[in-house]
Scaffold this active site. Structure first.
Site, PDB file in Angstrom:
ATOM      1  N   ASN A  11      40.880  27.950  43.093  1.00  0.00           N
ATOM      2  CA  ASN A  11      41.714  29.161  43.579  1.00  0.00           C
ATOM      3  C   ASN A  11      42.623  28.559  44.941  1.00  0.00           C
ATOM      4  O   ASN A  11      41.899  28.622  45.924  1.00  0.00           O
ATOM      5  CB  ASN A  11      41.837  30.738  42.856  1.00  0.00           C
ATOM      6  N   LYS A  13      45.436  29.286  45.776  1.00  0.00           N
ATOM      7  CA  LYS A  13      45.755  30.212  46.463  1.00  0.00           C
ATOM      8  C   LYS A  13      47.584  29.886  47.291  1.00  0.00           C
ATOM      9  O   LYS A  13      47.696  29.114  46.612  1.00  0.00           O
ATOM     10  CB  LYS A  13      45.588  31.407  47.984  1.00  0.00           C
ATOM     11  N   HIS A  97      43.124  38.583  40.147  1.00  0.00           N
ATOM     12  CA  HIS A  97      42.491  38.523  41.662  1.00  0.00           C
ATOM     13  C   HIS A  97      42.743  39.305  42.758  1.00  0.00           C
ATOM     14  O   HIS A  97      44.654  40.049  43.389  1.00  0.00           O
ATOM     15  CB  HIS A  97      43.776  37.542  42.106  1.00  0.00           C
ATOM     16  N   GLU A  99      43.842  39.518  45.500  1.00  0.00           N
ATOM     17  CA  GLU A  99      44.938  38.940  46.165  1.00  0.00           C
ATOM     18  C   GLU A  99      46.102  39.986  45.940  1.00  0.00           C
ATOM     19  O   GLU A  99      46.947  40.803  46.769  1.00  0.00           O
ATOM     20  CB  GLU A  99      45.016  38.181  47.134  1.00  0.00           C
ATOM     21  N   GLU A 169      34.480  38.703  41.327  1.00  0.00           N
ATOM     22  CA  GLU A 169      34.625  38.748  42.923  1.00  0.00           C
ATOM     23  C   GLU A 169      34.575  39.985  43.920  1.00  0.00           C
ATOM     24  O   GLU A 169      35.286  40.702  44.218  1.00  0.00           O
ATOM     25  CB  GLU A 169      36.561  38.249  43.083  1.00  0.00           C
ATOM     26  N   GLY A 175      36.306  35.588  51.406  1.00  0.00           N
ATOM     27  CA  GLY A 175      37.413  34.344  52.628  1.00  0.00           C
ATOM     28  C   GLY A 175      36.461  35.104  53.796  1.00  0.00           C
ATOM     29  O   GLY A 175      37.125  34.606  54.378  1.00  0.00           O
ATOM     30  N   SER A 214      33.467  32.790  48.729  1.00  0.00           N
ATOM     31  CA  SER A 214      32.884  31.952  49.720  1.00  0.00           C
ATOM     32  C   SER A 214      31.491  31.298  48.856  1.00  0.00           C
ATOM     33  O   SER A 214      30.875  31.431  49.496  1.00  0.00           O
ATOM     34  CB  SER A 214      31.825  33.334  50.944  1.00  0.00           C
TER      35      SER A 214
END
Ligand code: 13P
Length: 253
Positions: A11, A13, A97, A99, A169, A175, A214
């Site tokens: 991904n 992003k 996701h 985000e 996730e 991150g 991560s």
């Protein structure tokens, strides 16, 4: 041995221009060698999808988008439909996701429609679920996962379930450099699978459930070596071809 083919997805992003996408794929595809045992998916930003499809054409790598709108067309400024993705040769789509849930108000109701449309149109959905740090600390991890799975897969027919890929996730691991332990990841993934078994027991055994948060070359083997963890959805470490290749290698059964 679970019998499920491992799947590793990158991904990207909001990273990589068209030129950077081509450079990555030229280097990566040149190195993948005998990785037939692992399915690899690259998820670039919309502007690089066509270039990625073109570069991956003679390779086993599939290309997926990072989001889509559930309508086929219409007055939805800034959005892209399943038909538009299929038109340029995209084969899958990341949905939900964290985000997008966090910064763009992605709702479970919209996600249920997006998952249904992706399946109907033949795009492989990679549905992301996961709890926040506060939810984990409050002991709500399973309740959050149950709610997301129930709502986001609402309306998915039992015979279609096996075509869904799920990515667990945990938001606190994205991150942050803070990876879930293999035990934490496996426990959550086993719980997700038990929820899927409520829809269809056979399909629940076939669904690939990935871990994301991560994942790096240094921790991939211990995570991907776990029976319940069928692959990885990789953010930061997927931007570098050598790092992403090392993670794909670690997914070999
Ligand atoms: P990182 O690998 O950068 O933590 O990102 C994980 C992720 O969000 C993949 O979708």
């Amino acid at each position: 041995m679970s019998g499920r083919t491992p799947l590793v997805a990158a991904n990207w992003k909001m990273h990589k221009t068209v030129g950077e996408t081509e450079d990555f794929l030229d280097r990566f595809i040149g190195e993948i060698g005998d990785l037939e045992a692992v399915e690899i998916v690259i998820c670039p930003p919309y502007t690089s999808l066509s270039a990625a499809v073109e570069r991956c054409r003679r390779s086993p790598i599939r290309v997926a988008a990072q989001n889509m709108h559930e309508a086929e067309q219409g007055a939805y400024t800034g959005e892209v439909s399943a038909g538009m993705l299929l038109d340029i040769g995209v084969q899958g789509v990341v949905l939900g996701h964290s985000e997008r849930r966090q910064y763009f108000n992605e709702t479970d109701e919209a996600l249920a429609r997006k998952v249904a449309v992706a399946l109907e149109r033949g795009l492989e959905p990679i549905l992301c679920v996961g709890e926040s740090e506060a939810e984990r600390d409050a002991g709500e991890t399973e309740a959050v996962l149950r709610r997301q799975i129930e709502a986001d897969l609402d309306g998915v027919a039992a015979e279609d379930l096996a075509r869904v890929v799920i990515a667990y996730e945990p938001i606190w691991a994205i991150g942050t450099g803070r990876t879930a332990t293999p035990e934490q990841a496996e426990e959550a993934i086993a719980f997700i699978r038990s929820q899927l078994a409520g829809i269809d027991a056979g399909a629940a055994e076939a669904v690939r459930i990935l871990y994301g948060g991560s994942v790096k070359p240094g921790n991939a083997a211990e995570l991907l070596g776990r029976e319940q963890i069928d692959g990885a959805l990789v953010g930061g470490a997927s931007l570098d071809p050598a790092d992403f290749l090392a993670i794909c290698e670690a997914a070999k059964p």
